[in-house]
Write a protein that holds these residues in place. Structure first.
Motif, PDB file in Angstrom:
ATOM      1  N   LEU A   1      -9.748  -7.938   5.219  1.00  0.00           N
ATOM      2  CA  LEU A   1      -8.575  -7.120   4.891  1.00  0.00           C
ATOM      3  C   LEU A   1      -8.805  -6.343   3.600  1.00  0.00           C
ATOM      4  N   LEU A   2      -9.341  -7.021   2.577  1.00  0.00           N
ATOM      5  CA  LEU A   2      -9.525  -6.365   1.279  1.00  0.00           C
ATOM      6  C   LEU A   2     -10.661  -5.350   1.317  1.00  0.00           C
ATOM      7  N   ASP A   3     -11.681  -5.571   2.147  1.00  0.00           N
ATOM      8  CA  ASP A   3     -12.727  -4.553   2.335  1.00  0.00           C
ATOM      9  C   ASP A   3     -12.123  -3.283   2.939  1.00  0.00           C
ATOM     10  N   THR A   4     -11.251  -3.478   3.909  1.00  0.00           N
ATOM     11  CA  THR A   4     -10.569  -2.330   4.527  1.00  0.00           C
ATOM     12  C   THR A   4      -9.761  -1.567   3.487  1.00  0.00           C
ATOM     13  N   VAL A   5      -9.027  -2.305   2.664  1.00  0.00           N
ATOM     14  CA  VAL A   5      -8.216  -1.688   1.606  1.00  0.00           C
ATOM     15  C   VAL A   5      -9.105  -0.915   0.637  1.00  0.00           C
ATOM     16  N   ASP A   6     -10.222  -1.526   0.218  1.00  0.00           N
ATOM     17  CA  ASP A   6     -11.131  -0.868  -0.735  1.00  0.00           C
ATOM     18  C   ASP A   6     -11.652   0.453  -0.165  1.00  0.00           C
ATOM     19  N   ASN A   7     -11.994   0.456   1.114  1.00  0.00           N
ATOM     20  CA  ASN A   7     -12.500   1.683   1.739  1.00  0.00           C
ATOM     21  C   ASN A   7     -11.429   2.762   1.810  1.00  0.00           C
ATOM     22  N   LEU A   8     -10.188   2.360   2.061  1.00  0.00           N
ATOM     23  CA  LEU A   8      -9.096   3.337   2.132  1.00  0.00           C
ATOM     24  C   LEU A   8      -8.743   3.874   0.749  1.00  0.00           C
ATOM     25  N   VAL A   9      -8.849   3.023  -0.270  1.00  0.00           N
ATOM     26  CA  VAL A   9      -8.636   3.503  -1.651  1.00  0.00           C
ATOM     27  C   VAL A   9      -9.707   4.534  -2.001  1.00  0.00           C
ATOM     28  N   ALA A  10     -10.937   4.288  -1.515  1.00  0.00           N
ATOM     29  CA  ALA A  10     -12.022   5.254  -1.750  1.00  0.00           C
ATOM     30  C   ALA A  10     -11.750   6.594  -1.070  1.00  0.00           C
ATOM     31  N   MET A  11     -10.849   6.586  -0.070  1.00  0.00           N
ATOM     32  CA  MET A  11     -10.433   7.830   0.591  1.00  0.00           C
ATOM     33  C   MET A  11      -9.190   8.414  -0.088  1.00  0.00           C
ATOM     34  N   ASN A  12      -8.897   7.928  -1.302  1.00  0.00           N
ATOM     35  CA  ASN A  12      -7.793   8.442  -2.125  1.00  0.00           C
ATOM     36  C   ASN A  12      -6.410   8.122  -1.578  1.00  0.00           C
ATOM     37  N   ALA A  13      -6.258   6.897  -1.075  1.00  0.00           N
ATOM     38  CA  ALA A  13      -4.924   6.427  -0.685  1.00  0.00           C
ATOM     39  C   ALA A  13      -4.055   6.267  -1.929  1.00  0.00           C
ATOM     40  N   ASP A  14      -2.791   6.629  -1.811  1.00  0.00           N
ATOM     41  CA  ASP A  14      -1.838   6.453  -2.914  1.00  0.00           C
ATOM     42  C   ASP A  14      -0.853   5.321  -2.651  1.00  0.00           C
ATOM     43  N   MET A  15      -0.648   5.005  -1.368  1.00  0.00           N
ATOM     44  CA  MET A  15       0.331   3.977  -1.026  1.00  0.00           C
ATOM     45  C   MET A  15      -0.039   3.339   0.305  1.00  0.00           C
ATOM     46  N   PHE A  16       0.150   2.019   0.383  1.00  0.00           N
ATOM     47  CA  PHE A  16      -0.032   1.289   1.631  1.00  0.00           C
ATOM     48  C   PHE A  16       1.308   0.712   2.064  1.00  0.00           C
ATOM     49  N   VAL A  17       1.683   0.980   3.310  1.00  0.00           N
ATOM     50  CA  VAL A  17       2.824   0.317   3.930  1.00  0.00           C
ATOM     51  C   VAL A  17       2.228  -0.716   4.872  1.00  0.00           C
ATOM     52  N   VAL A  18       2.462  -1.989   4.578  1.00  0.00           N
ATOM     53  CA  VAL A  18       1.714  -3.064   5.243  1.00  0.00           C
ATOM     54  C   VAL A  18       2.647  -3.952   6.059  1.00  0.00           C
ATOM     55  N   ARG A  19       2.303  -4.121   7.321  1.00  0.00           N
ATOM     56  CA  ARG A  19       2.975  -5.114   8.175  1.00  0.00           C
ATOM     57  C   ARG A  19       1.903  -6.050   8.709  1.00  0.00           C
ATOM     58  N   HIS A  20       2.118  -7.350   8.536  1.00  0.00           N
ATOM     59  CA  HIS A  20       1.072  -8.315   8.886  1.00  0.00           C
ATOM     60  C   HIS A  20       1.708  -9.604   9.391  1.00  0.00           C
ATOM     61  N   SER A  21       1.052 -10.249  10.334  1.00  0.00           N
ATOM     62  CA  SER A  21       1.583 -11.499  10.892  1.00  0.00           C
ATOM     63  C   SER A  21       1.430 -12.663   9.920  1.00  0.00           C
ATOM     64  N   GLN A  22       0.551 -12.517   8.914  1.00  0.00           N
ATOM     65  CA  GLN A  22       0.332 -13.581   7.945  1.00  0.00           C
ATOM     66  C   GLN A  22       1.228 -13.390   6.718  1.00  0.00           C
ATOM     67  N   SER A  23       2.017 -14.412   6.404  1.00  0.00           N
ATOM     68  CA  SER A  23       2.853 -14.360   5.198  1.00  0.00           C
ATOM     69  C   SER A  23       1.958 -14.191   3.971  1.00  0.00           C
ATOM     70  N   GLY A  24       2.332 -13.278   3.091  1.00  0.00           N
ATOM     71  CA  GLY A  24       1.592 -13.092   1.842  1.00  0.00           C
ATOM     72  C   GLY A  24       0.535 -12.009   1.870  1.00  0.00           C
ATOM     73  N   ALA A  25       0.263 -11.403   3.021  1.00  0.00           N
ATOM     74  CA  ALA A  25      -0.786 -10.373   3.090  1.00  0.00           C
ATOM     75  C   ALA A  25      -0.503  -9.189   2.154  1.00  0.00           C
ATOM     76  N   PRO A  26       0.721  -8.630   2.114  1.00  0.00           N
ATOM     77  CA  PRO A  26       0.979  -7.529   1.173  1.00  0.00           C
ATOM     78  C   PRO A  26       0.818  -7.958  -0.292  1.00  0.00           C
ATOM     79  N   HIS A  27       1.217  -9.213  -0.613  1.00  0.00           N
ATOM     80  CA  HIS A  27       1.039  -9.724  -1.978  1.00  0.00           C
ATOM     81  C   HIS A  27      -0.451  -9.772  -2.329  1.00  0.00           C
ATOM     82  N   LEU A  28      -1.268 -10.217  -1.363  1.00  0.00           N
ATOM     83  CA  LEU A  28      -2.714 -10.312  -1.574  1.00  0.00           C
ATOM     84  C   LEU A  28      -3.301  -8.940  -1.893  1.00  0.00           C
ATOM     85  N   ILE A  29      -2.882  -7.917  -1.147  1.00  0.00           N
ATOM     86  CA  ILE A  29      -3.383  -6.558  -1.356  1.00  0.00           C
ATOM     87  C   ILE A  29      -2.948  -6.035  -2.722  1.00  0.00           C
ATOM     88  N   ALA A  30      -1.657  -6.224  -3.060  1.00  0.00           N
ATOM     89  CA  ALA A  30      -1.148  -5.740  -4.349  1.00  0.00           C
ATOM     90  C   ALA A  30      -1.862  -6.418  -5.514  1.00  0.00           C
TER      91      ALA A  30
END
Length: 319
Positions: free
Chosen positions: A97-126
């Motif tokens: 998940l965090l590798d995916t996030v890192d790659n998207l940040v490298a594409m100049n993402a400014d905001m992630f709207v995250v929906r995940h079946s695992q509790s705490g996934a958005p907290h982990l990314i933030a």
């Protein structure tokens, strides 16, 4: 201990949960959403608050309604919106998940709207973004496991405030599968933070968490008794996809005892409003005569959801 959603100045930089969020921050979001409700009536349904920003919708769990309202909200703020097809993404090929996030940040993402079946996934990314010095990239939780659905809680609060004005004078009943409902948790935290004097949880024992009273909630197992004198009735669907084992004898038996019919709704106040976060199971938790009746504000909830999500995204982005 610093709230991970707030920066050093107490400003909202991520929206992960309503739990622990100060009342003034919640009120600020609701107040900010008010003028956004009229944008849909304009010829040009856009404001330039997020022009040039890139919003990535990362939905690891299906949700047509939530994803669509977030997409509409971001586009009305003039953001560039990228919807990722997670089913075909690199996470299915073994990327974390965090590798995916890192790659998207490298594409100049400014905001992630995250929906995940695992509790705490958005907290982990933030936490990962903050820890790696990229706190300028914002995270909005669009629902994580059984934990939280803060924007749904906020749009429910907005709807209640719109129709009933002062939440500090109300009795609010939440009915149904509270055990599996992140919507119920977020709404309960929002209501208690804003000073709602009585929040009731109504449902069979098998569908209510054991620690409800610690949240400042009154528990009822009888629907009619629980609805007596209520100003607001929030119905929840049975979350069959999250249930393990047989928690109910049948859908028909559930409707008999906990399905909201006009007759049972008559136990609430005459001007009570009926809400539902959707999708609805007609004939299971709610009768069509109620869902489509004069007390129902279910469709306005959806409309208000766009304005509330516009407010959240504009605030976390610093506008």
């Amino acid at each position: 201990m610093r709230n991970p959603q707030l920066n050093a100045n107490g400003e909202l930089t991520h929206l992960l949960t309503l739990e622990g969020l100060p009342a003034e921050v919640i009120r600020h979001i609701l107040d900010t959403a008010v003028p956004f409700t009229s944008i849909a009536e304009r010829d040009v349904k856009k404001v330039p608050l997020l022009r040039g920003r890139s919003v990535f919708n990362l939905f690891f769990e299906n949700s047509t309604r939530t994803r669509t309202t977030f997409e509409i909200a971001a586009k009305r703020l003039s953001a560039d919106v990228i919807n990722l097809n997670i089913g075909a993404s690199s996470t299915t090929k073994g990327e974390t998940l965090l590798d995916t996030v890192d790659n998207l940040v490298a594409m100049n993402a400014d905001m992630f709207v995250v929906r995940h079946s695992q509790s705490g996934a958005p907290h982990l990314i933030a936490a990962h973004l903050d820890r790696t010095g990229r706190g300028h990239v914002h995270v909005v939780n669009a629902g994580d496991g059984r934990h939280a659905h803060p924007t749904q809680g906020l749009l429910d609060l907005f709807t209640i405030r719109h129709y009933k004005h002062d939440v500090r004078e109300l009795t609010v009943a939440i009915v149904g599968d509270i055990l599996h409902s992140r919507v119920a948790r977020s709404l309960i935290h929002g209501l208690t933070t804003l000073g709602t004097p009585e929040v009731r949880a109504i449902g069979p024992q098998t569908l209510l968490p054991t620690a409800m009273s610690s949240l400042g909630v009154r528990v009822f197992h009888d629907l009619r008794a629980g609805l007596a004198g209520c100003d607001v009735v929030v119905m929840l669907r049975l979350q069959n996809e999250r249930m393990k084992g047989a928690l109910l004898p049948s859908a028909g038996e559930y409707f008999k005892h906990y399905g909201l019919t006009p007759e049972k709704l008559a136990c609430a106040k005459p001007d009570a409003i009926v809400m539902h976060p959707g999708p609805m199971n007609r004939g299971v938790e709610i009768d069509s005569a109620v869902a489509d009746g004069a007390h129902s504000v279910i469709l306005p909830q959806v409309t208000f959801g766009i304005a509330v999500r516009m407010a959240v995204m504009s605030i976390v982005a610093g506008n």
